[in-house]
Design an enzyme around this catalytic site. Structure first.
Site, PDB file in Angstrom:
ATOM      1  N   ASP A 188      -6.445   4.534  21.127  1.00  0.00           N
ATOM      2  CA  ASP A 188      -5.142   4.809  21.731  1.00  0.00           C
ATOM      3  C   ASP A 188      -4.467   3.463  21.984  1.00  0.00           C
ATOM      4  O   ASP A 188      -4.978   2.639  22.759  1.00  0.00           O
ATOM      5  CB  ASP A 188      -5.298   5.563  23.046  1.00  0.00           C
ATOM      6  CG  ASP A 188      -5.838   6.969  22.841  1.00  0.00           C
ATOM      7  OD1 ASP A 188      -5.725   7.486  21.723  1.00  0.00           O
ATOM      8  OD2 ASP A 188      -6.375   7.546  23.803  1.00  0.00           O
TER       9      ASP A 188
ATOM     10  N   ASP B 182      -3.209  19.418  21.133  1.00  0.00           N
ATOM     11  CA  ASP B 182      -3.612  19.018  22.488  1.00  0.00           C
ATOM     12  C   ASP B 182      -3.531  20.217  23.439  1.00  0.00           C
ATOM     13  O   ASP B 182      -2.548  20.376  24.166  1.00  0.00           O
ATOM     14  CB  ASP B 182      -2.699  17.904  22.996  1.00  0.00           C
ATOM     15  CG  ASP B 182      -2.804  16.646  22.167  1.00  0.00           C
ATOM     16  OD1 ASP B 182      -3.868  16.012  22.193  1.00  0.00           O
ATOM     17  OD2 ASP B 182      -1.823  16.301  21.478  1.00  0.00           O
TER      18      ASP B 182
END
Length: 598
Positions: A293, A451
């Site tokens: 990330d 997600d």
């Protein structure tokens, strides 16, 4: 066509000028409209003459689609200079020609046949000149393809390129590290042996009596397909040598599997003759993926971070962004540690101007110079209009990421909106980022990141979405749950379930699903993947699924691979914090009888 230059020294102004013109994006989009059979003129008008170029120069046919930067980097890594094809004469005069075809068959043939490129290529090969085709560069040698077709190919090898059959429970696209069956002396495959090489494709050519003299190796995925061909000086491989970065051990040295293929093609008279230690590849391996990330911290530095249920700030007085390292350095380390792929999720949020994210583009460029496994990037890939009113298509945005070193593009929120509209209307508009990119580059280049979060219920009839009986009951004893999809980094819930989203994006052109779970995410979790969710989705679709969120031990990877049909498992925090090294995960999986690339 003239291949644009994208060397590491390219200036920002040059890049922005290219983005404004978006020449090759328009060419590729137009080519999707022109799906007619292609007529070839006689190639006898061409004459082949030896090039005066030095022996350290390789001619590269880059027709302007997909990640060719990795091939360039691999060639330079081996000590060779590159001459780009700008005219048919450049093909005919080449000493050695490499054609790394990426994308869909029809657009590639359309582009090749502009200005006589297709004729020149066929003439070059017919004259037995040194040639190496990669992936689509192999498929285009055949008579035709069924992809968006039928569409005529170069017609040099008998046979039709057909889509894999997914009815036998094999995932399509065929993505991952698989084994070869060597059929005859191929020269360039002499170092590969029983080692895994990297494939990513939805279409393949089948062995037959008519083409058997060409075949140098096959691969089994549902059935046997042609993995490589060789006739004289002409070679082509379905796999990606520039991405097959495993190690081959010799008595005195170590070579990368894929680079050895390129090296033997480029240096046929100076190759290592010692027999390498045999590998253990026998079938498609399960993939272990490292995820980074990436975002800017408060000082403006690009860092790798990790959220706790997507919150990336430390719970301190300073409330600073959690910093776990530099993206280029970490990616390089994970490559050395044995990661099968590296995924960058750009969470900085250049939401108003994704193409202005020059730091992330530079991360891709630098990483691809030394990391020879697939790179995926996600974040901000969508249609947008800048402050000057200039509209950019998602295809243009994705194209810049591909040209900077990405092999696959991950789409999140934009895919949710497209799926919602598709479910509502039942119409594929072709305008969503998912549809645009997969149409030109092939669905194998598009990953959809889902997600979801668990919503516990007592009765499945209480909701219109697909539910599961959960292994562990909810906080009030609920036995069932559905998985609500979110957008905007998990901040906004949508009225669509993960099951419904997965089914829709597969129909819209997704080639792979990255399946996260907000409930399992974060350094305070680490209790294992959400097996209920992963089993639900991996059983629902026929495309590969990557399990994400929750890994805290090597045993969790074993569990997800044995209890679900997932093709790969991804982790971030446990690798960043050095709690569980990648090689330890693979050693454990191998010990438990799960095939992995070692």
């Amino acid at each position: 066509m003239e291949a644009p230059s994208f060397s590491s020294s390219t200036s920002s102004s040059h890049l922005l000028a290219f983005r404004s013109s978006s020449t090759y994006s328009r060419v590729l989009l137009r080519s999707n409209i022109q799906k007619n059979h292609l007529n070839f003129k006689s190639s006898r008008n061409f004459s082949v003459r030896a090039s005066s170029n030095g022996h350290s120069v390789v001619t590269l046919l880059d027709y302007g689609a997909g990640n060719v930067r990795s091939v360039r980097n691999a060639i330079r890594y081996l000590g060779f200079d590159i001459k780009d094809v700008k005219s048919p004469e450049d093909i005919l005069n080449a000493d050695r020609l490499i054609f790394p075809g990426v994308g869909a068959f029809s657009p590639a043939m359309d582009v090749l046949n502009k200005n006589g490129m297709g004729e020149a290529l066929r003439t070059y090969i017919e004259n037995d000149r040194p040639f190496l085709g990669i992936c689509l560069g192999l498929q285009l040698l055949f008579e035709s393809s069924e992809e968006n077709g039928p569409v005529n190919g170069l017609g040099l090898i008998p046979g039709v390129v057909q889509r894999f059959d997914s009815s036998n429970d094999f995932r399509v696209p065929h993505i991952g590290w698989n084994a070869l069956k060597i059929k005859k002396d191929s020269e360039i495959l002499d170092d590969v042996g029983d080692h895994h090489v990297y494939f990513v494709h939805s279409y393949r050519a089948i062995p037959s009596d008519e083409n058997k003299d060409w075949i140098s190796s096959t691969c089994n995925y549902g059935d046997d397909f042609i993995a490589s061909v060789r006739r004289g000086s002409v070679h082509a491989v379905q796999f990606h040598p520039e991405k097959s970065g495993g190690k081959i051990f010799f008595i005195t040295s170590i070579f990368k599997v894929g680079l050895s293929v390129l090296r033997r093609f480029l240096q046929p008279k100076s190759t290592v003759t010692k027999k390498p230690i045999e590998g253990k590849a026998s079938k498609l391996a399960k993939r272990v993926i490292a995820c980074l990330d990436v975002r800017t911290n408060d000082k403006g530095d690009l860092v790798v971070t990790k959220g706790d249920q997507y919150d990336v700030r430390e719970h301190t007085k300073e409330n600073e962004v959690r910093n776990l390292g530099k993206p280029i350095e970490l990616a390089g380390q994970y490559y050395k540690d044995g990661a099968d792929e590296v995924t960058f999720l750009n969470i900085t949020g250049f939401r108003d101007f994704p193409l202005g994210d020059l730091p992330m583009l530079q991360v891709l460029r630098c990483t691809s110079e030394n990391v020879f496994v697939p790179l995926t990037v996600g974040g901000g890939i969508r249609d947008f209009t800048d402050i000057n009113g200039r509209h950019y298509s998602s295809l243009e945005v994705a194209s810049e990421y591909f040209r900077s070193g990405a092999d696959k593009i991950s789409i999140g929120s934009d895919a949710v909106y497209a799926a919602e509209e598709y479910i509502k209307t039942g119409v594929k508009t072709g305008k969503s980022s998912l549809e645009q990119i997969s149409k030109v580059y092939g669905n194998q280049a598009v990953v959809v990141s889902i997600d979801p979060r668990r919503v516990y219920i007592n009765d499945p009839n209480d909701v219109e979405f697909k539910t599961v009986r959960v292994t562990n009951r909810g906080p009030n004893g609920e036995e069932f749950a559905w998985y609500q999809c979110t957008v905007s980094g998990g901040r906004e819930g949508r009225s669509i379930g993960a099951y419904e989203l997965a089914k829709a994006v597969e129909e819209l052109g997704a080639g792979e699903i990255l399946l996260n779970c907000i409930d399992c995410d974060g350094e305070c979790q680490g209790n294992g993947f959400d097996i209920d969710l992963i089993k639900l989705i991996s059983d629902a679709v026929s495309i590969p699924v990557i399990a994400s969120s929750g890994a805290g031990a090597a045993e969790h990877f074993e569990e997800v691979f044995t209890k679900t049909n997932t093709s790969a498992a991804l982790a971030a925090g446990i690798f960043h914090r050095k709690e569980v090294p990648i090689h330890s995960v693979k050693e454990h999986l191998s010990k438990e009888g799960i095939e992995v690339r070692i």
